[in-house]
Design a protein around this motif. Structure first.
Motif: not given
Length: 330
Positions: A138-163
């Motif tokens: 259980a690791r405490p500490g503030p961090r931005p909330v994640l959006n899995p759908e956005v993260d997945e799209a960004v990750s996939t495009c970086l590997k292409g790279p795709f627009h």
């Protein structure tokens, strides 16, 4: 054979089981030994594993290669190695690299499925104890909330790279604005920034988009080429954290008081930093970067134990916030 020599032989066998095998120079570098010792280690490898193959590579070096199946039964992972894998998965998830974490989790499951019968339960107990000690249960500490759908799209495009088509709401916008960008990479820090080129703008500038402010993201079918001259690691070093500013980039000089100097020596504030011990016991730290606001956030935690010598614009930002009543250093 002593226990230490046996473990060295197993390490050598693992090196030799790679696609290319291992040469004497690599053995010398790995084990810190001389050429004759490396030769004796090869002789021991051949005696212990008769299937060791010898050949001369394209670089005219002698290589020894061992089929991986010859040592597969000897390669059971340790609890420390399993804990390191679990730790890496957690770190990837905290950074928002969800797809990478999922792939590593699948690899972790495959490794566990190959464990010798009876050893899995014992390793699991040891691994759990290590993870609890590391604080990942259980690791405490503030961090931005994640959006899995956005993260997945960004990750996939970086590997292409795709627009990538994004709906982005900057702090100056009342509503999210749609953009098509060419993503170059991610800068990870207190916040995550997507480094990308806006295809609608023809100035060739790279812009930074806070990932948590990307409302939606969609991978496009079109691809692009990242210039060979662009290196994300070099680009990232132009910032103190994850924020870049060409206008702010320049030499930064901090002076830590004698009270804080030894503590500051145990910090790497920036990869390009140079430190100078002063005759009064204080410490000067120099580096080149931008991102004055992120520097201010960090400098505040040092209270009045640090002085900004340069640039003056940064010194003015922190001068009224150098507290003297903090009970400890960062």
């Amino acid at each position: 054979m002593s226990f230490s020599k046996a473990t060295d032989l197993l390490r050598l066998a693992m090196m030799a089981s790679g696609r290319r095998g291992v040469c004497l120079a690599e053995i010398e570098a790995e084990f810190g030994c001389v050429r004759r010792t490396a030769q004796r280690m090869i002789e021991a490898l051949q005696q212990a594993f008769p299937t060791t193959d010898h050949y001369i590579g394209d670089d005219q070096r002698h290589y020894w290669r061992l089929p991986a199946r010859s040592i597969a039964a000897l390669l059971s992972p340790t609890a420390e190695e399993l804990a390191a894998t679990s730790t890496a998965i957690t770190e990837l998830e905290l950074l928002g690299l969800v797809s990478e974490a999922a792939r590593l989790r699948t690899l972790n499951q495959k490794i566990r499925a190959l464990l010798p019968e009876g050893s899995g339960a014992r390793l699991a107990v040891d691994e759990e104890a290590l993870l609890e000690a590391l604080g990942y249960a259980a690791r405490p500490g503030p961090r931005p909330v994640l959006n899995p759908e956005v993260d997945e799209a960004v990750s996939t495009c970086l590997k292409g790279p795709f627009h990538l088509r994004i709906a982005y709401k900057s702090r100056a916008d009342e509503e999210a604005v749609e953009r098509v960008v060419a993503p170059y990479g991610l800068l990870l820090g207190a916040r995550r920034y997507l480094v990308a080129e806006d295809t609608a703008k023809k100035d060739g500038r790279l812009r930074h988009y806070r990932v948590e402010d990307i409302i939606s993201a969609e991978q496009l079918a079109t691809s692009f080429e990242i210039p060979e001259s662009f290196k994300l690691a070099s680009y990232a070093q132009r910032a103190f954290g994850s924020y870049h500013s060409d206008d702010e980039f320049g030499e930064v000089v901090w002076r830590f008081t004698p009270h804080a100097a030894e503590h500051a020596k145990r910090y790497l504030f920036h990869p390009s930093q140079v430190t100078e011990d002063q005759s009064d016991g204080s410490l000067i730290v120099r580096f080149k970067a931008s991102g004055h606001l992120e520097m201010c956030w960090h400098l505040y935690s040092w209270g009045n134990c640090v002085e900004v010598v340069a640039p003056q614009s940064l010194a003015k930002m922190v001068i009224d916030h150098r507290r003297s009543d903090f009970p400890g250093l960062p």
